[in-house]
Design a protein around this motif. Structure first.
Motif, PDB file in Angstrom:
ATOM      1  N   ILE A   4      32.749  56.832  55.695  1.00  0.00           N
ATOM      2  CA  ILE A   4      33.898  55.950  55.942  1.00  0.00           C
ATOM      3  C   ILE A   4      34.831  55.946  54.732  1.00  0.00           C
ATOM      4  CG2 ILE A   4      34.617  53.585  56.451  1.00  0.00           C
ATOM      5  CD1 ILE A   4      33.127  54.757  58.768  1.00  0.00           C
ATOM      6  N   GLY A   5      34.270  55.864  53.555  1.00  0.00           N
ATOM      7  CA  GLY A   5      35.074  55.895  52.331  1.00  0.00           C
ATOM      8  C   GLY A   5      35.807  57.209  52.166  1.00  0.00           C
ATOM      9  N   ALA A   6      35.148  58.322  52.516  1.00  0.00           N
ATOM     10  CA  ALA A   6      35.792  59.632  52.421  1.00  0.00           C
ATOM     11  C   ALA A   6      36.945  59.743  53.408  1.00  0.00           C
ATOM     12  CB  ALA A   6      34.777  60.743  52.676  1.00  0.00           C
ATOM     13  N   ILE A   7      36.769  59.190  54.599  1.00  0.00           N
ATOM     14  CA  ILE A   7      37.839  59.232  55.597  1.00  0.00           C
ATOM     15  C   ILE A   7      39.024  58.382  55.147  1.00  0.00           C
ATOM     16  CG2 ILE A   7      38.456  58.515  57.944  1.00  0.00           C
ATOM     17  CD1 ILE A   7      35.619  59.421  58.767  1.00  0.00           C
ATOM     18  N   ILE A   8      38.744  57.207  54.608  1.00  0.00           N
ATOM     19  CA  ILE A   8      39.826  56.332  54.133  1.00  0.00           C
ATOM     20  C   ILE A   8      40.543  56.969  52.944  1.00  0.00           C
ATOM     21  CG2 ILE A   8      40.330  54.108  53.043  1.00  0.00           C
ATOM     22  CD1 ILE A   8      38.062  52.946  54.827  1.00  0.00           C
ATOM     23  N   ALA A   9      39.780  57.526  51.998  1.00  0.00           N
ATOM     24  CA  ALA A   9      40.395  58.198  50.847  1.00  0.00           C
ATOM     25  C   ALA A   9      41.188  59.417  51.304  1.00  0.00           C
ATOM     26  CB  ALA A   9      39.323  58.612  49.845  1.00  0.00           C
ATOM     27  N   GLY A  10      40.678  60.140  52.297  1.00  0.00           N
ATOM     28  CA  GLY A  10      41.395  61.289  52.832  1.00  0.00           C
ATOM     29  C   GLY A  10      42.692  60.879  53.503  1.00  0.00           C
ATOM     30  N   LEU A  11      42.659  59.780  54.226  1.00  0.00           N
ATOM     31  CA  LEU A  11      43.869  59.278  54.870  1.00  0.00           C
ATOM     32  C   LEU A  11      44.917  58.898  53.828  1.00  0.00           C
ATOM     33  CD1 LEU A  11      45.432  58.374  57.376  1.00  0.00           C
ATOM     34  CD2 LEU A  11      44.313  56.159  57.167  1.00  0.00           C
ATOM     35  N   VAL A  12      44.488  58.206  52.792  1.00  0.00           N
ATOM     36  CA  VAL A  12      45.422  57.792  51.728  1.00  0.00           C
ATOM     37  C   VAL A  12      45.996  59.019  51.030  1.00  0.00           C
ATOM     38  CG1 VAL A  12      45.583  56.620  49.496  1.00  0.00           C
ATOM     39  CG2 VAL A  12      44.356  55.539  51.387  1.00  0.00           C
ATOM     40  N   ALA A  13      45.138  59.973  50.671  1.00  0.00           N
ATOM     41  CA  ALA A  13      45.614  61.183  49.986  1.00  0.00           C
ATOM     42  C   ALA A  13      46.541  61.988  50.889  1.00  0.00           C
ATOM     43  CB  ALA A  13      44.434  62.040  49.541  1.00  0.00           C
ATOM     44  N   GLY A  14      46.204  62.110  52.169  1.00  0.00           N
ATOM     45  CA  GLY A  14      47.056  62.841  53.099  1.00  0.00           C
ATOM     46  C   GLY A  14      48.403  62.181  53.289  1.00  0.00           C
ATOM     47  N   LEU A  15      48.407  60.858  53.435  1.00  0.00           N
ATOM     48  CA  LEU A  15      49.673  60.137  53.593  1.00  0.00           C
ATOM     49  C   LEU A  15      50.543  60.242  52.346  1.00  0.00           C
ATOM     50  CD1 LEU A  15      48.541  56.903  55.475  1.00  0.00           C
ATOM     51  CD2 LEU A  15      49.913  58.787  56.373  1.00  0.00           C
ATOM     52  N   LEU A  16      49.929  60.114  51.180  1.00  0.00           N
ATOM     53  CA  LEU A  16      50.700  60.248  49.937  1.00  0.00           C
ATOM     54  C   LEU A  16      51.264  61.653  49.792  1.00  0.00           C
ATOM     55  CD1 LEU A  16      48.528  58.211  47.408  1.00  0.00           C
ATOM     56  CD2 LEU A  16      50.815  57.656  48.232  1.00  0.00           C
ATOM     57  N   ALA A  17      50.468  62.665  50.146  1.00  0.00           N
ATOM     58  CA  ALA A  17      50.945  64.047  50.046  1.00  0.00           C
ATOM     59  C   ALA A  17      52.123  64.280  50.985  1.00  0.00           C
ATOM     60  CB  ALA A  17      49.811  65.027  50.368  1.00  0.00           C
ATOM     61  N   ARG A  18      52.026  63.749  52.204  1.00  0.00           N
ATOM     62  CA  ARG A  18      53.125  63.913  53.165  1.00  0.00           C
ATOM     63  C   ARG A  18      54.355  63.140  52.727  1.00  0.00           C
ATOM     64  NH1 ARG A  18      51.131  63.053  59.098  1.00  0.00           N
ATOM     65  NH2 ARG A  18      53.334  63.465  59.463  1.00  0.00           N
ATOM     66  N   ALA A  19      54.179  62.024  52.026  1.00  0.00           N
ATOM     67  CA  ALA A  19      55.314  61.239  51.540  1.00  0.00           C
ATOM     68  C   ALA A  19      55.990  61.909  50.344  1.00  0.00           C
ATOM     69  CB  ALA A  19      54.861  59.836  51.162  1.00  0.00           C
ATOM     70  N   ILE A  20      55.208  62.570  49.503  1.00  0.00           N
ATOM     71  CA  ILE A  20      55.742  63.189  48.292  1.00  0.00           C
ATOM     72  C   ILE A  20      56.429  64.512  48.602  1.00  0.00           C
ATOM     73  CG2 ILE A  20      55.088  64.291  46.112  1.00  0.00           C
ATOM     74  CD1 ILE A  20      52.903  62.122  45.877  1.00  0.00           C
ATOM     75  N   LYS A  21      55.807  65.330  49.451  1.00  0.00           N
ATOM     76  CA  LYS A  21      56.348  66.660  49.752  1.00  0.00           C
ATOM     77  C   LYS A  21      57.501  66.540  50.742  1.00  0.00           C
ATOM     78  CE  LYS A  21      55.507  70.825  52.120  1.00  0.00           C
ATOM     79  NZ  LYS A  21      56.588  70.440  52.994  1.00  0.00           N
ATOM     80  N   LEU A  35      43.607  66.877  56.300  1.00  0.00           N
ATOM     81  CA  LEU A  35      44.368  67.390  55.161  1.00  0.00           C
ATOM     82  C   LEU A  35      43.972  66.656  53.874  1.00  0.00           C
ATOM     83  CD1 LEU A  35      47.004  69.035  54.160  1.00  0.00           C
ATOM     84  CD2 LEU A  35      48.089  66.817  54.381  1.00  0.00           C
ATOM     85  N   GLY A  36      43.860  65.344  53.947  1.00  0.00           N
ATOM     86  CA  GLY A  36      43.499  64.553  52.769  1.00  0.00           C
ATOM     87  C   GLY A  36      42.084  64.829  52.287  1.00  0.00           C
ATOM     88  N   ILE A  37      41.134  64.945  53.213  1.00  0.00           N
ATOM     89  CA  ILE A  37      39.747  65.212  52.824  1.00  0.00           C
ATOM     90  C   ILE A  37      39.627  66.603  52.203  1.00  0.00           C
ATOM     91  CG2 ILE A  37      37.412  65.565  53.704  1.00  0.00           C
ATOM     92  CD1 ILE A  37      38.020  63.329  55.746  1.00  0.00           C
ATOM     93  N   LEU A  38      40.237  67.594  52.843  1.00  0.00           N
ATOM     94  CA  LEU A  38      40.213  68.943  52.269  1.00  0.00           C
ATOM     95  C   LEU A  38      40.992  68.997  50.962  1.00  0.00           C
ATOM     96  CD1 LEU A  38      40.613  71.124  55.472  1.00  0.00           C
ATOM     97  CD2 LEU A  38      38.531  70.657  54.167  1.00  0.00           C
ATOM     98  N   GLY A  39      42.065  68.216  50.880  1.00  0.00           N
ATOM     99  CA  GLY A  39      42.822  68.130  49.635  1.00  0.00           C
ATOM    100  C   GLY A  39      41.988  67.540  48.509  1.00  0.00           C
ATOM    101  N   ALA A  40      41.130  66.586  48.848  1.00  0.00           N
ATOM    102  CA  ALA A  40      40.232  66.014  47.841  1.00  0.00           C
ATOM    103  C   ALA A  40      39.255  67.065  47.321  1.00  0.00           C
ATOM    104  CB  ALA A  40      39.475  64.830  48.427  1.00  0.00           C
ATOM    105  N   ILE A  41      38.797  67.919  48.217  1.00  0.00           N
ATOM    106  CA  ILE A  41      37.886  68.991  47.799  1.00  0.00           C
ATOM    107  C   ILE A  41      38.617  69.976  46.892  1.00  0.00           C
ATOM    108  CG2 ILE A  41      36.532  70.957  48.626  1.00  0.00           C
ATOM    109  CD1 ILE A  41      35.963  69.219  51.158  1.00  0.00           C
ATOM    110  N   VAL A  42      39.826  70.388  47.295  1.00  0.00           N
ATOM    111  CA  VAL A  42      40.618  71.301  46.474  1.00  0.00           C
ATOM    112  C   VAL A  42      40.955  70.643  45.132  1.00  0.00           C
ATOM    113  CG1 VAL A  42      42.864  72.471  46.301  1.00  0.00           C
ATOM    114  CG2 VAL A  42      41.564  72.564  48.432  1.00  0.00           C
ATOM    115  N   GLY A  43      41.317  69.371  45.166  1.00  0.00           N
ATOM    116  CA  GLY A  43      41.625  68.649  43.934  1.00  0.00           C
ATOM    117  C   GLY A  43      40.436  68.548  43.005  1.00  0.00           C
ATOM    118  N   ARG A  44      39.262  68.370  43.574  1.00  0.00           N
ATOM    119  CA  ARG A  44      38.031  68.304  42.770  1.00  0.00           C
ATOM    120  C   ARG A  44      37.781  69.633  42.068  1.00  0.00           C
ATOM    121  NH1 ARG A  44      34.737  64.438  40.770  1.00  0.00           N
ATOM    122  NH2 ARG A  44      32.573  64.853  41.172  1.00  0.00           N
TER     123      ARG A  44
END
Length: 84
Positions: A4-21, A35-44
């Motif tokens: 659940i935490g990974a999904i919420i963090a992925g949602l936040v990261a995905g939304l921020l990425a879509r807002a920034i780009k 996108l956010g969850i995979l982005g977290a993996i790439v970011g890690r």
């Protein structure tokens, strides 16, 4: 962090990425979460390459968003080639 935490963090990261780009990113909530969850993996991976231990910190979110932006650019390139 659980699923659940990974999904919420992925949602936040995905939304921020879509807002920034800039640009039109026509994708739904599920793709944004993925996108956010995979982005977290790439970011890690990027954080480990740079030598930063970002587990559970604000830097973790920053690297997740950076990873998600990278994946968003790749996603956009793949989708635009498919439409052409």
């Amino acid at each position: 962090m659980g699923w659940i935490g990974a999904i919420i963090a992925g949602l936040v990261a995905g939304l921020l990425a879509r807002a920034i780009k800039p640009g039109n990113d026509a994708m739904g909530w599920i793709m944004t979460i993925i996108l956010g969850i995979l982005g977290a993996i790439v970011g890690r991976v990027l954080a480990n390459i740079v030598g930063i231990d970002d587990a559970g910190t604000f830097m973790s979110l920053i690297f997740s968003v950076i990873g998600a932006i990278i994946l968003l650019f790749l996603y956009e390139m793949i989708v635009s080639k498919r439409r052409a």
